[in-house]
Write a protein that holds these residues in place. Structure first.
Motif, PDB file in Angstrom:
ATOM      1  N   HIS A   1      32.711  26.080  45.121  1.00 30.30           N
ATOM      2  CA  HIS A   1      32.194  25.494  45.803  1.00 30.30           C
ATOM      3  C   HIS A   1      30.621  26.160  44.646  1.00 30.30           C
ATOM      4  O   HIS A   1      29.283  25.830  44.849  1.00 30.30           O
ATOM      5  CB  HIS A   1      31.609  25.275  47.288  1.00 30.30           C
ATOM      6  N   LEU A   2      30.882  27.539  44.732  1.00 33.82           N
ATOM      7  CA  LEU A   2      29.269  28.218  43.925  1.00 33.82           C
ATOM      8  C   LEU A   2      28.805  28.151  43.323  1.00 33.82           C
ATOM      9  O   LEU A   2      28.173  28.450  42.723  1.00 33.82           O
ATOM     10  CB  LEU A   2      29.320  29.757  44.811  1.00 33.82           C
ATOM     11  N   VAL A   3      29.940  27.421  42.172  1.00 30.82           N
ATOM     12  CA  VAL A   3      29.651  27.397  40.599  1.00 30.82           C
ATOM     13  C   VAL A   3      29.633  25.823  40.594  1.00 30.82           C
ATOM     14  O   VAL A   3      29.154  25.696  38.955  1.00 30.82           O
ATOM     15  CB  VAL A   3      30.101  28.267  39.649  1.00 30.82           C
ATOM     16  N   GLN A   4      29.123  25.262  41.072  1.00 37.64           N
ATOM     17  CA  GLN A   4      29.084  23.695  40.573  1.00 37.64           C
ATOM     18  C   GLN A   4      27.516  23.515  41.280  1.00 37.64           C
ATOM     19  O   GLN A   4      26.679  23.332  41.178  1.00 37.64           O
ATOM     20  CB  GLN A   4      29.741  22.750  42.131  1.00 37.64           C
ATOM     21  N   GLY A   5      27.176  23.329  39.441  1.00 35.47           N
ATOM     22  CA  GLY A   5      25.485  22.287  39.481  1.00 35.47           C
ATOM     23  C   GLY A   5      25.312  23.519  38.413  1.00 35.47           C
ATOM     24  O   GLY A   5      25.978  24.977  37.750  1.00 35.47           O
ATOM     25  N   ASP A   6      23.546  24.358  38.522  1.00 36.35           N
ATOM     26  CA  ASP A   6      22.903  25.434  37.988  1.00 36.35           C
ATOM     27  C   ASP A   6      22.345  25.859  39.571  1.00 36.35           C
ATOM     28  O   ASP A   6      21.293  26.721  38.969  1.00 36.35           O
ATOM     29  CB  ASP A   6      22.002  24.241  36.786  1.00 36.35           C
ATOM     30  N   ARG A   7      22.951  26.281  40.481  1.00 41.65           N
ATOM     31  CA  ARG A   7      22.550  26.186  41.802  1.00 41.65           C
ATOM     32  C   ARG A   7      22.550  28.015  41.560  1.00 41.65           C
ATOM     33  O   ARG A   7      23.624  28.590  40.703  1.00 41.65           O
ATOM     34  CB  ARG A   7      23.497  26.222  42.960  1.00 41.65           C
TER      35      ARG A   7
ATOM     36  N   LEU B   1      37.057  30.680  34.369  1.00 43.98           N
ATOM     37  CA  LEU B   1      36.171  30.927  35.495  1.00 43.98           C
ATOM     38  C   LEU B   1      35.373  30.817  35.083  1.00 43.98           C
ATOM     39  O   LEU B   1      34.782  30.561  33.916  1.00 43.98           O
ATOM     40  CB  LEU B   1      36.922  32.910  35.336  1.00 43.98           C
ATOM     41  N   LYS B   2      34.152  31.336  35.750  1.00 39.81           N
ATOM     42  CA  LYS B   2      32.611  31.232  36.022  1.00 39.81           C
ATOM     43  C   LYS B   2      31.863  31.594  36.865  1.00 39.81           C
ATOM     44  O   LYS B   2      32.902  32.237  37.675  1.00 39.81           O
ATOM     45  CB  LYS B   2      32.245  29.197  36.437  1.00 39.81           C
ATOM     46  N   ILE B   3      30.684  31.881  35.414  1.00 34.48           N
ATOM     47  CA  ILE B   3      29.963  32.750  36.298  1.00 34.48           C
ATOM     48  C   ILE B   3      29.059  32.793  37.732  1.00 34.48           C
ATOM     49  O   ILE B   3      28.967  31.643  37.456  1.00 34.48           O
ATOM     50  CB  ILE B   3      29.135  33.522  34.796  1.00 34.48           C
ATOM     51  N   VAL B   4      29.059  32.894  38.863  1.00 36.79           N
ATOM     52  CA  VAL B   4      28.295  32.619  39.368  1.00 36.79           C
ATOM     53  C   VAL B   4      26.926  33.414  39.532  1.00 36.79           C
ATOM     54  O   VAL B   4      26.515  34.831  39.162  1.00 36.79           O
ATOM     55  CB  VAL B   4      28.212  33.666  41.297  1.00 36.79           C
ATOM     56  N   GLN B   5      25.614  32.909  39.684  1.00 38.51           N
ATOM     57  CA  GLN B   5      24.672  33.168  39.226  1.00 38.51           C
ATOM     58  C   GLN B   5      23.836  33.597  40.591  1.00 38.51           C
ATOM     59  O   GLN B   5      23.355  33.004  41.447  1.00 38.51           O
ATOM     60  CB  GLN B   5      23.585  31.430  39.159  1.00 38.51           C
ATOM     61  N   VAL B   6      23.471  34.670  40.500  1.00 37.87           N
ATOM     62  CA  VAL B   6      23.705  35.664  41.599  1.00 37.87           C
ATOM     63  C   VAL B   6      21.920  36.386  41.108  1.00 37.87           C
ATOM     64  O   VAL B   6      22.125  36.958  39.932  1.00 37.87           O
ATOM     65  CB  VAL B   6      24.343  36.583  41.879  1.00 37.87           C
ATOM     66  N   ILE B   7      20.816  36.544  42.046  1.00 42.45           N
ATOM     67  CA  ILE B   7      19.358  37.496  42.050  1.00 42.45           C
ATOM     68  C   ILE B   7      20.008  38.856  41.018  1.00 42.45           C
ATOM     69  O   ILE B   7      20.773  39.232  42.073  1.00 42.45           O
ATOM     70  CB  ILE B   7      18.221  37.388  42.439  1.00 42.45           C
ATOM     71  N   GLY B   8      19.642  39.349  39.992  1.00 40.15           N
ATOM     72  CA  GLY B   8      19.779  41.161  39.832  1.00 40.15           C
ATOM     73  C   GLY B   8      21.041  40.998  39.454  1.00 40.15           C
ATOM     74  O   GLY B   8      21.110  41.763  38.683  1.00 40.15           O
ATOM     75  N   SER B   9      21.971  40.361  38.607  1.00 39.58           N
ATOM     76  CA  SER B   9      22.769  39.889  38.027  1.00 39.58           C
ATOM     77  C   SER B   9      22.109  39.644  36.112  1.00 39.58           C
ATOM     78  O   SER B   9      21.319  38.794  36.071  1.00 39.58           O
ATOM     79  CB  SER B   9      24.235  39.299  37.996  1.00 39.58           C
ATOM     80  N   PRO B  10      23.383  40.593  35.539  1.00 40.26           N
ATOM     81  CA  PRO B  10      24.025  41.273  35.239  1.00 40.26           C
ATOM     82  C   PRO B  10      23.904  42.718  35.763  1.00 40.26           C
ATOM     83  O   PRO B  10      22.650  43.373  35.401  1.00 40.26           O
ATOM     84  CB  PRO B  10      25.112  41.327  33.967  1.00 40.26           C
ATOM     85  N   PHE B  11      25.285  42.664  36.408  1.00 39.62           N
ATOM     86  CA  PHE B  11      25.167  44.412  36.834  1.00 39.62           C
ATOM     87  C   PHE B  11      25.835  45.331  35.766  1.00 39.62           C
ATOM     88  O   PHE B  11      26.015  45.690  35.094  1.00 39.62           O
ATOM     89  CB  PHE B  11      25.799  44.210  38.277  1.00 39.62           C
ATOM     90  N   LYS B  12      25.207  46.961  35.596  1.00 41.41           N
ATOM     91  CA  LYS B  12      24.939  47.506  34.602  1.00 41.41           C
ATOM     92  C   LYS B  12      25.670  48.990  34.724  1.00 41.41           C
ATOM     93  O   LYS B  12      25.779  49.557  36.475  1.00 41.41           O
ATOM     94  CB  LYS B  12      23.711  47.831  33.903  1.00 41.41           C
ATOM     95  N   ARG B  13      26.755  49.408  33.846  1.00 39.17           N
ATOM     96  CA  ARG B  13      27.404  50.596  34.278  1.00 39.17           C
ATOM     97  C   ARG B  13      27.657  51.173  32.717  1.00 39.17           C
ATOM     98  O   ARG B  13      27.352  50.622  31.639  1.00 39.17           O
ATOM     99  CB  ARG B  13      28.662  51.121  35.179  1.00 39.17           C
ATOM    100  N   LYS B  14      27.584  52.165  32.800  1.00 47.78           N
ATOM    101  CA  LYS B  14      28.176  53.302  31.554  1.00 47.78           C
ATOM    102  C   LYS B  14      29.739  53.204  31.027  1.00 47.78           C
ATOM    103  O   LYS B  14      30.423  53.835  32.183  1.00 47.78           O
ATOM    104  CB  LYS B  14      27.022  54.394  31.140  1.00 47.78           C
ATOM    105  N   PHE B  15      30.004  53.671  30.350  1.00 52.16           N
ATOM    106  CA  PHE B  15      30.998  53.762  29.952  1.00 52.16           C
ATOM    107  C   PHE B  15      31.137  55.857  28.887  1.00 52.16           C
ATOM    108  O   PHE B  15      29.826  55.703  28.361  1.00 52.16           O
ATOM    109  CB  PHE B  15      31.844  53.216  28.135  1.00 52.16           C
ATOM    110  N   SER B  16      31.357  56.590  29.391  1.00 54.74           N
ATOM    111  CA  SER B  16      31.164  57.220  29.316  1.00 54.74           C
ATOM    112  C   SER B  16      32.799  58.431  29.110  1.00 54.74           C
ATOM    113  O   SER B  16      33.853  58.143  29.006  1.00 54.74           O
ATOM    114  CB  SER B  16      31.178  58.641  30.565  1.00 54.74           C
TER     115      SER B  16
END
Length: 304
Positions: free
Chosen positions: A173-179, A254-269
């Motif tokens: 339900h969180l990925v229905q529409g453009d919410r 699968l679908k991406i949930v539109q969350v403020i602040g995403s994408p979240f970033k990290r490093k590969f080392s």
């Protein structure tokens, strides 16, 4: 190389004297003699053994742990010496955390093999903590890990950036529409997360902290594939690298949930124990820093 330690480690890993003798191209009495001499030199028994099994005792566990590290150093030293007059070749033990190891490294190794067919890589996959520990014990030449892992005894150098998203099943339900989803909605959901020691788990916990949420319904799974399958079935939400979900996004599983602040970033080392490198290791690191394979995958994903 210390033949006594090599024989001892082989006996432990093969589980009996006869299989160790076969692997070492020795006779069984010769293997037994090496073990007896080693035990005599340490003044104690190292193995509990009978006709059915060979097992480490407490002293044996100590010797085995350090013997693996010593033999790893011998192999590394010999490789560096052998490389002096030659081109990049020989064995290369590579460890990688799950996201990079399962979704990027195979493409990278294939590309390296085309250019340097004499390099013979062996691959170990584990979580970030496990890979770093294997490098520390000299059981891996190099590791590739995720997140902000720190250890004063290791050289850790970031070389690439990863993007991570909150994802859900395509029918969730969180990925229905453009919410754009409210943070309060996320806290009410079931979350499926990786185990402690995982770089993905580290990012997930940081995201929870940044959002000031503490979900009550959390399930901990030790496999990215298991998490993807569970999320796809509608069991809950998760946070995963875009590298791990590119096929599922393309297939609309699968679908991406539109969350403020995403994408979240990290490093590969890149993780190393020593500054001495074989030519095979130098080639691997140089190619890795070029990131060509990695960036190709990133562009393909973002364009899908």
């Amino acid at each position: 190389m210390d033949q006594h330690l090599l024989v001892f480690v082989t006996v432990v890993e093969k589980g009996n004297f006869s299989r160790a003798a076969e692997d070492l191209h020795m006779t069984q009495p010769a293997v037994s003699q090496y073990i007896q001499l080693l035990e005599r030199s340490y003044g104690t028994k190292l193995l509990d053994r009978n006709n059915k099994y060979v097992r480490l005792n407490k002293a044996g566990e100590i010797v085995y742990y350090h013997a693996k590290e010593i033999l790893g150093l011998y192999t590394k030293m010999q490789g560096i010496i052998d490389d002096l007059p030659n081109r990049a070749s020989g064995p290369l033990s590579v460890g990688a955390s799950y996201t990079f190891g399962e979704y990027v490294l195979p493409h990278f190794i294939a590309r390296m093999h085309e250019q340097y067919p004499l390099i013979k890589p062996s691959i170990t996959i584990g979580n970030t903590k496990e890979i770093a520990e294997l490098v520390l014990k000299n059981q891996l030449d190099v590791g590739i890990i995720e997140g902000d892992f720190k250890n004063a005894e290791l050289s850790i150098e970031a070389f690439a950036e990863d993007k991570m998203f909150v994802v859900a099943a395509s029918h969730h339900h969180l990925v229905q529409g453009d919410r754009v989803v409210k943070i309060s909605d996320l806290e009410k959901e079931t979350w499926i997360i990786r185990e402690l020691g995982s770089g993905t788990r580290e990012v997930t916990e940081k995201v929870f902290q940044s959002m000031s949420i503490a979900p009550n319904d959390i399930m901990e799974f030790g496999s990215t594939q298991l998490i993807k399958e569970s999320v796809e079935s509608g069991l809950g939400l998760t946070i995963l690298s875009h590298l791990a979900i590119r096929k599922e996004l393309a297939l609309d599983l699968l679908k991406i949930v539109q969350v403020i602040g995403s994408p979240f970033k990290r490093k590969f080392s890149i993780v190393l124990r020593t500054s001495f490198k074989t030519k095979a290791l130098e080639v691997f690191i140089d190619l890795l820093k070029e990131q060509q394979t990695y960036l190709t995958i990133m562009k393909r994903t973002e364009g899908s």
